[in-house]
Design an enzyme around this catalytic site. Structure first.
Site, PDB file in Angstrom:
ATOM      1  N   TYR A  77      15.927  29.731   8.549  1.00 29.99           N
ATOM      2  CA  TYR A  77      14.696  30.441   8.889  1.00 29.99           C
ATOM      3  C   TYR A  77      14.505  30.511  10.393  1.00 29.99           C
ATOM      4  O   TYR A  77      14.758  29.528  11.108  1.00 29.99           O
ATOM      5  CB  TYR A  77      13.488  29.712   8.294  1.00 29.99           C
ATOM      6  CG  TYR A  77      13.323  29.920   6.811  1.00 29.99           C
ATOM      7  CD1 TYR A  77      13.071  31.175   6.276  1.00 29.99           C
ATOM      8  CD2 TYR A  77      13.406  28.834   5.943  1.00 29.99           C
ATOM      9  CE1 TYR A  77      12.890  31.348   4.906  1.00 29.99           C
ATOM     10  CE2 TYR A  77      13.229  28.993   4.573  1.00 29.99           C
ATOM     11  CZ  TYR A  77      12.973  30.263   4.065  1.00 29.99           C
ATOM     12  OH  TYR A  77      12.804  30.422   2.718  1.00 29.99           O
ATOM     13  N   LYS A 106       0.849  -1.202   0.000  1.00 26.45           N
ATOM     14  CA  LYS A 106       0.000   0.000   0.000  1.00 26.45           C
ATOM     15  C   LYS A 106       0.883   1.250   0.000  1.00 26.45           C
ATOM     16  O   LYS A 106       2.092   1.168   0.283  1.00 26.45           O
ATOM     17  CB  LYS A 106      -0.915  -0.029   1.234  1.00 26.45           C
ATOM     18  CG  LYS A 106      -0.171   0.024   2.561  1.00 26.45           C
ATOM     19  CD  LYS A 106      -1.095  -0.246   3.743  1.00 26.45           C
ATOM     20  CE  LYS A 106      -0.305  -0.312   5.039  1.00 26.45           C
ATOM     21  NZ  LYS A 106      -1.135  -0.717   6.179  1.00 26.45           N
TER      22      LYS A 106
HETATM   23  C1  LIG Z   1      -0.299  -1.773   6.812  1.00 30.64           C
HETATM   24  C2  LIG Z   1      -0.879  -3.030   7.323  1.00 30.64           C
HETATM   25  C3  LIG Z   1      -0.063  -4.148   7.559  1.00 30.64           C
HETATM   26  C4  LIG Z   1       1.457  -4.092   7.486  1.00 30.64           C
HETATM   27  O1  LIG Z   1       1.913  -3.565   8.708  1.00 30.64           O
HETATM   28  P1  LIG Z   1       3.497  -3.406   9.008  1.00 30.64           P
HETATM   29  O2  LIG Z   1       3.548  -2.912  10.402  1.00 30.64           O
HETATM   30  O3  LIG Z   1       3.982  -2.401   8.021  1.00 30.64           O
HETATM   31  O4  LIG Z   1       4.077  -4.745   8.805  1.00 30.64           O
HETATM   32  C5  LIG Z   1      -0.663  -5.333   7.927  1.00 30.64           C
HETATM   33  N1  LIG Z   1      -2.006  -5.408   8.083  1.00 30.64           N
HETATM   34  C6  LIG Z   1      -2.818  -4.349   7.896  1.00 30.64           C
HETATM   35  C7  LIG Z   1      -4.288  -4.505   8.110  1.00 30.64           C
HETATM   36  C8  LIG Z   1      -2.290  -3.125   7.533  1.00 30.64           C
HETATM   37  O5  LIG Z   1      -3.094  -2.077   7.364  1.00 30.64           O
END
Ligand SMILES: *Cc1c(COP(=O)(O)O)cnc(C)c1O
Length: 358
Positions: free
Chosen positions: A254, A34
């Protein structure tokens, strides 16, 4: 060309995927891609794992379509399910695995006319209290979904709230809540994110869901990626584009928030918050200049940041600078900034060219 690039080591991602699989022998894995594969490039990561990965997991149907276009066979899990009823038809056409995380989704599924039945992952709210059915609601939906013509496999999924805190009592509570439901008939079960893949074998079940570990960052606050045997996938590297000496009492950047306490040498570096480097990174945040550790000096600008290189030798205009990566763990930078590696990796902006190493 502006000297700033995110180099992605695809061999490291394959190594980390293999490590996840070795943690959970005999289990299958959804490689979580994702958010553009946590900023690494979904297209390239899916292609790199094309032959190895048992499946891929994404947040939404737009991301799923991108993966399906690259991989005709892989199982693709839609982690948040469908956001509107029409998406169930699209999901069926793309042969996705779909999470059902609440009553609106369950009702829309049962009302849908689908070309082929879907693999459905009923989401249990085992303690995160974000998505999913509580145990009683899940038990009451189970028979109806089991019989539904829209459902091929009926599977169970849940997600840990505190897996990053090893030994947190909520992990055990959530695992028990999950296992308690296994008197019901499910085809497949999935519970483990990266933290649980590496630390909770009892949570491995049928499908693991490694995300952050694939990219070589740690899911834990108190255990480094290197200690887990992970290899960092992304190196964000810029260069020194200017050098100057400032007198004691002069300020940098800044807001003039950093003031030299001694005669200092300041390197200006080609990376800023518009590239995804956190603006709130405090002075002293580690940066590698020419392979040597130095600290940020003053506020991060949109396109640049400044580093105090007074104690380093040999720094010149053009010297390479690693903001994080193979030699400076992203988790260390994240810790200095009060955040986690996940956020830094996913926030590298489109302006930064990605370069891939096979
Ligand atoms: C993003 C996600 C993962 C992966 O989690 P990590 O901590 O990056 O391994 C697994 N399950 C779900 C439902 C997620 O949203």
């Amino acid at each position: 060309m502006r000297p700033l690039v995110a180099t992605v080591d695809l061999a490291a991602i394959r190594h980390n995927y293999a490590l996840a699989k070795r943690c959970a022998p005999g289990r299958q894995a959804f490689a979580v891609v994702k958010a553009n594969a946590y900023g690494h490039g979904a297209r390239e990561v899916v292609t790199a794992l094309h032959d190895e990965a048992d499946g891929f997991a994404v947040a939404c149907i737009e991301e799923a379509a991108e993966v399906r276009a690259l991989h005709a066979e892989a199982r693709i899990l839609l982690l948040q399910g469908c956001f509107e009823p029409a998406e169930f038809q699209a999901a069926a056409r793309m042969r996705l695995d779909v999470v059902v995380q609440g009553p609106q989704q369950a009702e829309a599924l049962l009302a849908a006319e689908l070309a082929v039945p879907l693999n459905v992952w009923l989401k249990l709210d085992s303690g995160m209290h974000r998505l999913g059915f509580d145990s009683a609601a899940l038990r009451s939906w189970h028979p109806q979904l089991c019989r539904a013509r829209q459902v091929a496999e009926l599977n169970l999924i849940s997600h840990f709230a505190c897996a990053d805190l090893r030994g947190d009592s909520l992990n055990e509570v959530q695992l028990e809540c999950f296992l308690d439901l296994l008197d019901l008939d499910f085809d497949q079960r999935s519970l483990a994110n990266s933290a649980a893949v590496t630390s909770m074998p009892a949570a491995h079940l049928d499908w693991i869901r490694p995300g952050i570990m694939l990219y070589g960052a740690t899911p834990f606050a108190d255990l480094s990626a290197a200690e887990l045997g992970l290899r960092p996938a992304m190196s964000l590297t810029g260069a020194v584009i200017a050098l100057r000496d400032v007198a004691a009492g002069e300020s940098v950047g800044y807001g003039a928030s950093w003031v030299a306490s001694r005669p200092s040498r300041i390197a200006t570096v080609s990376c800023g918050y518009a590239d995804g480097y956190p603006r709130h990174a405090p002075s002293g945040t580690p940066v590698l200049v020419d392979g040597q550790r130095a600290g940020l000096a003053g506020r991060v600008s949109m396109d640049m940041l400044a580093v105090d290189v007074t104690d380093l030798g040999g720094v010149q205009v053009g010297s390479p600078v690693e903001l994080w990566g193979a030699a400076l763990p992203v988790d260390e930078v994240a810790q200095a900034c009060g955040t986690i590696g996940y956020e830094l990796l996913t926030k590298v902006t489109a302006r930064v060219p990605r370069r891939y190493q096979a």
